[in-house]
Write a protein that holds these residues in place. Structure first.
Motif, PDB file in Angstrom:
ATOM      1  N   PRO A 144      11.007   3.286  27.786  1.00 33.83           N
ATOM      2  CA  PRO A 144      11.736   2.874  26.294  1.00 33.83           C
ATOM      3  C   PRO A 144      12.046   1.735  26.400  1.00 33.83           C
ATOM      4  CG  PRO A 144      12.918   2.797  28.451  1.00 33.83           C
ATOM      5  CD  PRO A 144      11.562   3.471  29.060  1.00 33.83           C
ATOM      6  N   GLY A 145      11.859   0.662  25.519  1.00 34.06           N
ATOM      7  CA  GLY A 145      11.291  -0.648  25.146  1.00 34.06           C
ATOM      8  C   GLY A 145      11.797  -1.398  26.154  1.00 34.06           C
ATOM      9  N   ASN A 146      11.282  -2.721  26.291  1.00 33.05           N
ATOM     10  CA  ASN A 146      12.601  -3.564  27.015  1.00 33.05           C
ATOM     11  C   ASN A 146      13.086  -4.912  26.091  1.00 33.05           C
ATOM     12  OD1 ASN A 146      10.232  -4.540  26.189  1.00 33.05           O
ATOM     13  ND2 ASN A 146       9.099  -5.290  28.024  1.00 33.05           N
ATOM     14  N   TRP A 147      13.771  -4.713  25.007  1.00 33.51           N
ATOM     15  CA  TRP A 147      14.535  -5.850  24.028  1.00 33.51           C
ATOM     16  C   TRP A 147      15.600  -6.302  24.891  1.00 33.51           C
ATOM     17  CZ3 TRP A 147      18.730  -4.121  21.363  1.00 33.51           C
ATOM     18  CH2 TRP A 147      19.221  -2.863  21.433  1.00 33.51           C
ATOM     19  N   ARG A 148      16.326  -5.354  25.260  1.00 32.63           N
ATOM     20  CA  ARG A 148      17.366  -5.831  25.617  1.00 32.63           C
ATOM     21  C   ARG A 148      17.569  -6.137  26.393  1.00 32.63           C
ATOM     22  NH1 ARG A 148      18.402   0.910  26.685  1.00 32.63           N
ATOM     23  NH2 ARG A 148      19.465   1.377  24.607  1.00 32.63           N
ATOM     24  N   MET A 149      16.225  -6.419  27.594  1.00 31.93           N
ATOM     25  CA  MET A 149      16.735  -7.242  28.982  1.00 31.93           C
ATOM     26  C   MET A 149      16.292  -8.650  28.024  1.00 31.93           C
ATOM     27  SD  MET A 149      17.293  -6.771  31.941  1.00 31.93           S
ATOM     28  CE  MET A 149      18.423  -5.647  31.959  1.00 31.93           C
ATOM     29  N   ARG A 150      15.229  -8.412  27.113  1.00 36.90           N
ATOM     30  CA  ARG A 150      15.214  -9.823  26.556  1.00 36.90           C
ATOM     31  C   ARG A 150      16.392 -10.842  25.735  1.00 36.90           C
ATOM     32  NH1 ARG A 150       9.060  -8.840  23.763  1.00 36.90           N
ATOM     33  NH2 ARG A 150       7.845  -8.157  25.502  1.00 36.90           N
ATOM     34  N   PHE A 151      16.792 -10.212  25.213  1.00 36.11           N
ATOM     35  CA  PHE A 151      18.007  -9.904  24.143  1.00 36.11           C
ATOM     36  C   PHE A 151      19.062 -10.888  25.856  1.00 36.11           C
ATOM     37  CE2 PHE A 151      21.878 -10.155  22.615  1.00 36.11           C
ATOM     38  CZ  PHE A 151      22.200 -10.395  21.856  1.00 36.11           C
ATOM     39  N   ALA A 152      18.922  -9.895  26.512  1.00 39.57           N
ATOM     40  CA  ALA A 152      20.087 -10.637  27.415  1.00 39.57           C
ATOM     41  C   ALA A 152      19.334 -12.172  28.188  1.00 39.57           C
ATOM     42  CB  ALA A 152      19.960  -9.600  28.728  1.00 39.57           C
ATOM     43  N   ALA A 153      17.913 -11.612  28.028  1.00 36.78           N
ATOM     44  CA  ALA A 153      17.209 -13.648  28.764  1.00 36.78           C
ATOM     45  C   ALA A 153      17.912 -14.549  28.108  1.00 36.78           C
ATOM     46  CB  ALA A 153      15.941 -12.778  28.775  1.00 36.78           C
ATOM     47  N   GLY A 204      24.385 -18.642  33.637  1.00 33.93           N
ATOM     48  CA  GLY A 204      23.021 -18.220  32.940  1.00 33.93           C
ATOM     49  C   GLY A 204      21.948 -18.324  33.186  1.00 33.93           C
ATOM     50  N   ILE A 205      22.090 -19.209  33.912  1.00 38.59           N
ATOM     51  CA  ILE A 205      20.776 -19.798  35.513  1.00 38.59           C
ATOM     52  C   ILE A 205      20.533 -18.531  36.240  1.00 38.59           C
ATOM     53  CG2 ILE A 205      19.547 -20.972  36.752  1.00 38.59           C
ATOM     54  CD1 ILE A 205      20.059 -23.245  35.513  1.00 38.59           C
ATOM     55  N   ALA A 206      21.800 -17.191  36.733  1.00 40.29           N
ATOM     56  CA  ALA A 206      21.061 -16.828  37.919  1.00 40.29           C
ATOM     57  C   ALA A 206      20.959 -15.645  36.985  1.00 40.29           C
ATOM     58  CB  ALA A 206      22.405 -16.528  37.626  1.00 40.29           C
ATOM     59  N   VAL A 207      21.480 -15.097  35.652  1.00 36.42           N
ATOM     60  CA  VAL A 207      21.425 -14.314  34.482  1.00 36.42           C
ATOM     61  C   VAL A 207      20.179 -13.810  33.930  1.00 36.42           C
ATOM     62  CG1 VAL A 207      22.486 -12.233  32.441  1.00 36.42           C
ATOM     63  CG2 VAL A 207      24.165 -13.835  34.045  1.00 36.42           C
ATOM     64  N   TRP A 208      19.692 -14.847  33.650  1.00 37.84           N
ATOM     65  CA  TRP A 208      17.844 -15.431  32.836  1.00 37.84           C
ATOM     66  C   TRP A 208      17.271 -14.878  34.277  1.00 37.84           C
ATOM     67  CZ3 TRP A 208      14.358 -19.517  33.569  1.00 37.84           C
ATOM     68  CH2 TRP A 208      13.522 -19.100  33.320  1.00 37.84           C
ATOM     69  N   ARG A 209      17.521 -15.575  35.020  1.00 40.96           N
ATOM     70  CA  ARG A 209      16.544 -14.951  36.034  1.00 40.96           C
ATOM     71  C   ARG A 209      16.245 -13.656  36.905  1.00 40.96           C
ATOM     72  NH1 ARG A 209      16.319 -19.245  41.683  1.00 40.96           N
ATOM     73  NH2 ARG A 209      14.864 -17.702  41.800  1.00 40.96           N
ATOM     74  N   MET A 210      17.866 -13.175  36.643  1.00 38.15           N
ATOM     75  CA  MET A 210      17.652 -11.490  37.198  1.00 38.15           C
ATOM     76  C   MET A 210      17.175 -10.830  35.892  1.00 38.15           C
ATOM     77  SD  MET A 210      21.204  -8.770  37.087  1.00 38.15           S
ATOM     78  CE  MET A 210      21.095  -9.182  35.594  1.00 38.15           C
ATOM     79  N   CYS A 211      16.688 -11.290  34.855  1.00 39.15           N
ATOM     80  CA  CYS A 211      16.804 -10.372  33.199  1.00 39.15           C
ATOM     81  C   CYS A 211      14.890 -10.630  33.385  1.00 39.15           C
ATOM     82  CB  CYS A 211      16.907 -10.985  31.779  1.00 39.15           C
ATOM     83  SG  CYS A 211      18.637 -10.589  32.265  1.00 39.15           S
ATOM     84  N   ARG A 212      14.527 -12.134  34.103  1.00 37.00           N
ATOM     85  CA  ARG A 212      13.206 -12.519  33.659  1.00 37.00           C
ATOM     86  C   ARG A 212      12.287 -12.182  34.997  1.00 37.00           C
ATOM     87  NH1 ARG A 212       9.990 -14.160  30.268  1.00 37.00           N
ATOM     88  NH2 ARG A 212       8.796 -15.462  31.203  1.00 37.00           N
ATOM     89  N   ARG A 213      13.135 -11.236  36.132  1.00 31.97           N
ATOM     90  CA  ARG A 213      12.372 -10.626  36.942  1.00 31.97           C
ATOM     91  C   ARG A 213      11.982  -8.822  36.714  1.00 31.97           C
ATOM     92  NH1 ARG A 213      15.991 -11.504  41.319  1.00 31.97           N
ATOM     93  NH2 ARG A 213      15.934 -13.281  40.748  1.00 31.97           N
ATOM     94  N   ARG A 214      13.461  -8.529  36.193  1.00 29.21           N
ATOM     95  CA  ARG A 214      13.322  -7.181  35.492  1.00 29.21           C
ATOM     96  C   ARG A 214      12.091  -7.645  35.024  1.00 29.21           C
ATOM     97  NH1 ARG A 214      19.360  -4.389  34.873  1.00 29.21           N
ATOM     98  NH2 ARG A 214      19.306  -4.489  37.355  1.00 29.21           N
TER      99      ARG A 214
END
Length: 106
Positions: free
Chosen positions: A17-26, A78-88
């Motif tokens: 599946p595409g990873n557009w959800r993680m990009r949007f969340a980041a 915001g930084i914590a969620v951004w780092r989690m999304c980038r890691r995923r």
């Protein structure tokens, strides 16, 4: 073993599946971090007494302190969620092979 020029190993793997959800969340998390920085700066400016455009925040230090704490919490989240999304996003989901095991091509 002879490899033909038209062979593409990516065709053999099923598409995930595409990873557009993680990009949007980041992007959303980075936006929250930016708003947190702005709120923190506004609260600090109001506490220092240099906030002519903040309106009612000049009147009470409790409102300025609340704004400062809210900005810091929003920045941290915001930084914590951004780092989690980038890691995923950077986690490999395909087959992995060590680079030194692959065949060298000229």
């Amino acid at each position: 073993m002879k490899l033909s020029d038209g062979f593409d190993a990516r065709r053999l793997r099923p598409r995930g599946p595409g990873n557009w959800r993680m990009r949007f969340a980041a992007i959303l998390a980075a936006l929250f971090a930016a708003v947190g920085v702005l709120l923190t700066m506004a609260g600090a400016a109001s506490l220092l007494g240099r906030a002519p455009s903040l309106g009612a925040l000049n009147d009470s230090t409790a409102a300025a302190t609340t704004l400062l704490v809210l900005g810091l919490l929003l920045l941290w989240a915001g930084i914590a969620v951004w780092r989690m999304c980038r890691r995923r996003l950077r986690r490999p989901s395909d087959l992995s092979m060590a680079p030194h095991l692959m065949k060298k091509r000229d």
